[in-house]
Write a protein that holds these residues in place. Structure first.
Motif: not given
Ligand code: HEC
Ligand code: HEC
Length: 324
Positions: A40-47, A102-108, A173-177, A318-321
């Motif tokens: 999970w992401p280390a912290e959930i931010n406002a964005e 589990n998206l990432s911008n490293n792959y097509p 948001y998507e990348l944090a899922l 995904p992270h509960p928040e």
């Protein structure tokens, strides 16, 4: 007084060394696994939280009838239970919706590997008015009429509500899922995290060579491959559609016929139907067809079952928040 044997330093030192050696061997073994851990992401931010509101907001479609989540359901592995999705103009999508997790911008991205980033994907979506029925100018205007969005955007971005900022917020948001699963706990050393069948299934998954295409963090998602590399995969010619041509649609190159991005297998047990066109109903069928067409193997029913036990251990949330 007689000295206890175990309290003797000469005995302990070699024992400690053996332990250290074993631990480092175990660490090395895990480091070489073809599948790597997601967290999970280390912290959930406002964005991310702003992106979350947008993702679930039906205001993003013309008739206020659908949000991103309508086609990327959290209770269905980030996809939908149908083969194709009905779009704003009544037509159906070319492909089965890919998972949003589990998206990432490293792959097509995209079944044709045609999309280079999550932001681009959102941008394309709003340019193709048939999908959600809104264009960028209309969406920007609509959101500017919503005081809560105006306030949140200006707090985060000096230029407030713009096309770029909308795409960036949703992308964050998507990348944090990410969806850590029992299998990730197993990879990190918790032997009890998955069933014995799943452990055996993972061994088969490696031994058969499924990992040559489905590997890395997403257990797929990072390669483009033909369906039918060993034994041709014949689609029903009568029903042959653009979707079956795969990457050929994007490049026009003969060798890209029936080439698709290898899908991620995380949460795969939660997201039937399968394959690019949603034509395959069950995991049993999907695994059997993979053996036959991608590897030239007839996998026994028992081994298919074990592989499915492994695939089922790849489901997480995904992270509960970040949940709806
Ligand atoms: C009407 C259904 C529908 C809606 C609404 C929808 N999507 Fe999708 N989405 C799809 C389909 C179908 C695909 C597969 C497209 C392809 O591969 O060419 C997809 C693919 C994606 C992908 C690529 C995933 C990958 O791994 O390749 C992302 C990211 C995505 N959608 C995000 C969004 C966002 C963000 C929204 C809202 C702004 C949204 N989608 C709304 C149907 C939809
Ligand atoms: C040569 C590359 C390759 C190999 C090897 C391979 N796969 Fe696949 N896999 C693919 C491609 C490409 C697709 C997408 C096929 C399509 O949509 O038509 C896919 C799709 C899948 C799907 C469906 C996922 C979804 O969301 O639709 C599953 C499940 C799967 N593979 C499991 C396996 C298993 C288990 C093995 C080993 C027995 C395996 N694969 C071996 C390339 C490969």
């Amino acid at each position: 007084m007689k000295r206890n044997l175990l309290s003797h330093r000469v005995i302990w030192i070699p024992l400690i060394w053996i332990l250290i050696l074993q631990l480092s061997l175990v660490a090395k073994l895990y480091a070489q696994e073809p599948i790597t851990v997601v967290k999970w992401p280390a912290e959930i931010n406002a964005e991310m939280l702003l992106g979350k509101q947008l993702f679930f907001d039906k205001m993003l479609s013309a008739k206020q009838s659908m949000s991103c989540a309508s086609c990327h359901r959290f209770d269905h592995g980030g996809s939908i239970p149908q083969a194709k999705a009905q779009q704003n103009d009544g037509s159906f999508s070319r492909y089965n919706p890919s998972s949003i997790f589990n998206l990432s911008n490293n792959y097509p991205l995209g079944w044709e590997g045609q999309i280079s980033s999550v932001e681009k994907q959102i941008s394309n979506l709003m340019f193709k008015e048939n999908i959600m029925g809104l264009s960028w100018p209309k969406l920007v205007k609509r959101l500017k009429n919503q005081p809560h969005y105006v306030r949140q955007f200006t707090q985060l971005y000096p230029d407030g509500i713009t096309q770029t900022n909308i795409a960036v917020a949703i992308a964050q948001y998507e990348l944090a899922l990410t969806t850590p699963s029992p299998f990730d706990a197993y990879l990190q050393g918790n032997q009890q995290a998955i069933s014995k069948d799943a452990v055996l299934g993972y061994e088969l998954f490696k031994r058969y060579g499924c990992v040559s295409c489905h590997q890395g963090k997403k257990v797929g998602g990072n390669l483009l491959q033909k369906i039918g590399v060993i034994n041709p995969y014949n689609y029903n010619n009568a029903k042959n559609t653009l979707s079956d041509l795969g990457r050929y649609n994007s490049t026009g190159e003969e060798h890209d016929r029936q080439v698709f991005r290898v899908p991620s297998l995380r949460n795969v047990a939660d997201s039937p139907p399968y394959f690019h066109d949603g034509s395959i109903e069950t995991l049993e069928q999907a695994v059997t067809l993979m053996g036959r067409h991608q590897l030239g193997l007839e996998i026994s029913t028992k081994n298919v079952r074990l592989i499915i036990a492994f695939l089922s251990s790849l489901s997480g949330t995904p992270h509960p928040e970040l949940l709806p």
